[in-house]
Design an enzyme around this catalytic site. Sequence first.
Site, PDB file in Angstrom:
ATOM      1  N   HIS A 473      16.367  57.401 -14.828  1.00 13.66           N
ATOM      2  CA  HIS A 473      17.295  56.446 -15.432  1.00 13.66           C
ATOM      3  C   HIS A 473      17.909  55.519 -14.377  1.00 13.66           C
ATOM      4  O   HIS A 473      19.129  55.322 -14.375  1.00 13.66           O
ATOM      5  CB  HIS A 473      18.423  57.194 -16.162  1.00 13.66           C
ATOM      6  CG  HIS A 473      17.956  58.047 -17.295  1.00 13.66           C
ATOM      7  ND1 HIS A 473      18.697  59.081 -17.826  1.00 13.66           N
ATOM      8  CD2 HIS A 473      16.810  58.009 -18.034  1.00 13.66           C
ATOM      9  CE1 HIS A 473      18.036  59.652 -18.819  1.00 13.66           C
ATOM     10  NE2 HIS A 473      16.879  59.019 -18.960  1.00 13.66           N
TER      11      HIS A 473
HETATM   12  C1  LIG Z   1       8.972  59.018 -17.469  1.00 16.17           C
HETATM   13  C2  LIG Z   1      10.221  58.403 -18.067  1.00 16.17           C
HETATM   14  C3  LIG Z   1      10.911  59.100 -19.069  1.00 16.17           C
HETATM   15  C4  LIG Z   1      12.045  58.529 -19.648  1.00 16.17           C
HETATM   16  N1  LIG Z   1      12.612  59.144 -20.727  1.00 16.17           N
HETATM   17  C5  LIG Z   1      13.566  58.487 -21.429  1.00 16.17           C
HETATM   18  C6  LIG Z   1      14.022  58.999 -22.683  1.00 16.17           C
HETATM   19  O1  LIG Z   1      13.555  60.021 -23.183  1.00 16.17           O
HETATM   20  N2  LIG Z   1      14.981  58.291 -23.344  1.00 16.17           N
HETATM   21  C7  LIG Z   1      15.514  57.141 -22.834  1.00 16.17           C
HETATM   22  O2  LIG Z   1      16.401  56.556 -23.463  1.00 16.17           O
HETATM   23  N3  LIG Z   1      15.108  56.650 -21.650  1.00 16.17           N
HETATM   24  C8  LIG Z   1      14.117  57.265 -20.955  1.00 16.17           C
HETATM   25  N4  LIG Z   1      13.645  56.723 -19.809  1.00 16.17           N
HETATM   26  C9  LIG Z   1      14.306  55.500 -19.276  1.00 16.17           C
HETATM   27  C10 LIG Z   1      14.017  54.238 -20.076  1.00 16.17           C
HETATM   28  O3  LIG Z   1      12.694  54.213 -20.547  1.00 16.17           O
HETATM   29  C11 LIG Z   1      14.324  53.028 -19.176  1.00 16.17           C
HETATM   30  O4  LIG Z   1      15.689  53.070 -18.808  1.00 16.17           O
HETATM   31  C12 LIG Z   1      14.071  51.685 -19.848  1.00 16.17           C
HETATM   32  O5  LIG Z   1      12.767  51.635 -20.363  1.00 16.17           O
HETATM   33  C13 LIG Z   1      14.288  50.560 -18.823  1.00 16.17           C
HETATM   34  O6  LIG Z   1      13.949  49.331 -19.402  1.00 16.17           O
HETATM   35  P1  LIG Z   1      13.798  48.022 -18.522  1.00 16.17           P
HETATM   36  O7  LIG Z   1      13.508  46.919 -19.459  1.00 16.17           O
HETATM   37  O8  LIG Z   1      14.960  47.902 -17.622  1.00 16.17           O
HETATM   38  O9  LIG Z   1      12.532  48.288 -17.570  1.00 16.17           O
HETATM   39  P2  LIG Z   1      11.039  48.670 -17.943  1.00 16.17           P
HETATM   40  O10 LIG Z   1      10.944  49.135 -19.353  1.00 16.17           O
HETATM   41  O11 LIG Z   1      10.571  49.595 -16.885  1.00 16.17           O
HETATM   42  O12 LIG Z   1      10.260  47.288 -17.887  1.00 16.17           O
HETATM   43  C14 LIG Z   1       9.974  46.554 -16.743  1.00 16.17           C
HETATM   44  C15 LIG Z   1       8.646  45.859 -16.957  1.00 16.17           C
HETATM   45  O13 LIG Z   1       8.482  44.854 -15.976  1.00 16.17           O
HETATM   46  C16 LIG Z   1       7.167  44.900 -15.479  1.00 16.17           C
HETATM   47  N5  LIG Z   1       7.187  44.341 -14.128  1.00 16.17           N
HETATM   48  C17 LIG Z   1       7.792  44.847 -13.042  1.00 16.17           C
HETATM   49  N6  LIG Z   1       7.618  44.049 -11.976  1.00 16.17           N
HETATM   50  C18 LIG Z   1       6.887  42.996 -12.404  1.00 16.17           C
HETATM   51  C19 LIG Z   1       6.391  41.845 -11.764  1.00 16.17           C
HETATM   52  N7  LIG Z   1       6.624  41.604 -10.466  1.00 16.17           N
HETATM   53  N8  LIG Z   1       5.654  40.968 -12.481  1.00 16.17           N
HETATM   54  C20 LIG Z   1       5.415  41.196 -13.811  1.00 16.17           C
HETATM   55  N9  LIG Z   1       5.868  42.288 -14.465  1.00 16.17           N
HETATM   56  C21 LIG Z   1       6.612  43.181 -13.770  1.00 16.17           C
HETATM   57  C22 LIG Z   1       6.826  46.369 -15.522  1.00 16.17           C
HETATM   58  O14 LIG Z   1       5.437  46.602 -15.447  1.00 16.17           O
HETATM   59  C23 LIG Z   1       7.450  46.798 -16.836  1.00 16.17           C
HETATM   60  O15 LIG Z   1       6.580  46.621 -17.918  1.00 16.17           O
HETATM   61  C24 LIG Z   1      12.527  57.265 -19.183  1.00 16.17           C
HETATM   62  C25 LIG Z   1      11.836  56.577 -18.187  1.00 16.17           C
HETATM   63  C26 LIG Z   1      10.684  57.126 -17.637  1.00 16.17           C
HETATM   64  C27 LIG Z   1       9.935  56.352 -16.588  1.00 16.17           C
END
Ligand SMILES: Cc1cc2nc3c(=O)[nH]c(=O)nc-3n(C[C@H](O)[C@H](O)[C@H](O)COP(=O)(O)OP(=O)(O)OC[C@H]3O[C@@H](n4cnc5c(N)ncnc54)[C@H](O)[C@@H]3O)c2cc1C
Length: 537
Positions: A473
Amino acid sequence: MDEYDYIVVGAGSAGCVLANRLTENSRHRVLLLEAGGSDRKLWIQMPIGYGMSFYNPRVNWMYRTEPEPALNNRQDYWPRGKVLGGSSSINAMVHIRGQAADFEDWRAAGNPGWGWQDVLPYFRKSETCSGDPAFHGKDGPFHVTDVSADCHKLCASYLQAAAEIGLPRTGDFNGAQQEGVGLYQIATKGGLRMSAARAHLWPARARANLRVETEALANRVIVEGKRAAGIEYMKDGAVKRARARREVILSAGAINSPQLLLLSGIGPGASLQPLGIEVLHDSPAVGRNLQDHLCIDHLYRARVPSLNQDLGTWWGRLRVGLRYLTGLRGPLAMSVNQGGGFIRTRPGLARPDQQLYFSPLSYTRAVPGKRALMRPDAFPGFLLSAQPCRPTSRGHLRLKSADPRIAPMIFPNPLATEQDITDLLEGSKFLRRLAAAPSLQAVIAEEMKPGPQIQTDDELLADVRARASSVFHPVSTCRMGQDARENVVDPTLKLHGMQGLRVIDASVFPTVTSGNTNAPTIMVAEKGADLVLRDAG
Ligand SMILES: Cc1cc2nc3c(=O)[nH]c(=O)nc-3n(C[C@H](O)[C@H](O)[C@H](O)COP(=O)(O)OP(=O)(O)OC[C@H]3O[C@@H](n4cnc5c(N)ncnc54)[C@H](O)[C@@H]3O)c2cc1C
């Protein structure tokens, strides 16, 4: 150079919401860039496929932290989604908003518009979920399911044991009363994973005003003066550029959004110069204030069959496979985390300090690598886990290289405060109290980890340092707040001191919420989309 109104970098939990909301009105042209590829994969759509994506470099960035002194210099494994849907395509699907007080804390930290009553409408807008309509949305894109009817039999022992030690019961962690134990709601619909891509991108992809580029790695923000003018990215081995008439929005997550700012010359000047990166905007807080949840598991050998027998034997797999194929139900349609809880480990605390997980299976983490797999243990086993809700330690990340393909160095710095040490120790001790309740004793053959030889506080703390790990997280690396030296974005998610640039993802959380971070990230993106559209008139 192609021109768009908005360029969104990262099709993760936040980026998919933005791509959808910004293109609902055909006035705006949007480019969505994603470093990973398609999410149309069996192991992403089938909930139990979590175990398959966990170490799969085709959909996962598979980060390792720098050695962590507080964890015996271990390098923790940090999976992050690299695929449409981002981490919401590989996460464990537990759906938790956090505590109302978390958002009151956000507001009190100098973020007007982010208190509980401000954000509740966005949580409701985002979801379709059963339960009290005062708290739950009924027609949002993100479907959340109550799977309690399919939970493993061992969950009843967990709930009964909790009642025996006086813990309250709650039917909805996201409703009026978070405190208590119960069964988790999960992000699925009809037995398939509900990712942000499925909720927001699939329905929007056919729109003429949305262009989605997969396998497209953003290299840097193109900066003209103090304005973000576009994005430079790599696709099919070529460097491409796209211009943004209105805004560039970084939604690359808590590791990659700050990385991208740093690569663009936006960050603490002193750390960029040695890498040969020209400092275009000195923003000292980029990459700082990193927070994460740390968790300790207790592993039990059970006297009765657990999910290990369903998932780890050919006859068990046949049975649960048929159940899934014929009705999209059963263990393959569930998260590994079935029972949950938000509890106070000791008297005198104003609100729950600990999140509990009950998993009716056990698995041993592999050493991360291309061929690593998450396998259920061969014996009947289950896990009880405790995760302090609000750690106070702060870590940071910084670039290792000016090459965008090289992962940044991650320094989580866990257990850096006395409070965090106490909280995790109390969590571990609490698991022992819970496991000692008659209903769990009736099904426990043996505590395998920490193990009966570990008794004193010092021994339990040593066990924490040897085994505790992230629950994935990470937040706050582009923190929202008023002071431009201490924070990266203002309460409208605009980068302090720059024009045409916002960060909208988990990296802007002022502090980590008291639970899993997907639902609050989606909320941030729903509100962020509104802020962007309001500025567009
Ligand atoms: C294994 C795991 C289990 C989890 N379990 C839970 C759970 O059960 N419940 C819950 O609520 N949360 C859970 N989480 C946390 C939750 O999924 C994250 O907090 C949330 O998805 C974050 O969202 P975000 O949009 O910030 O980033 P992300 O969803 O990680 O999205 C970022 C995106 O940007 C892309 N990206 C990155 N750099 C670049 C670049 N330079 N150029 C183009 N694209 C790029 C990535 O590939 C990705 O697709 C878990 C996370 C993981 C990894």
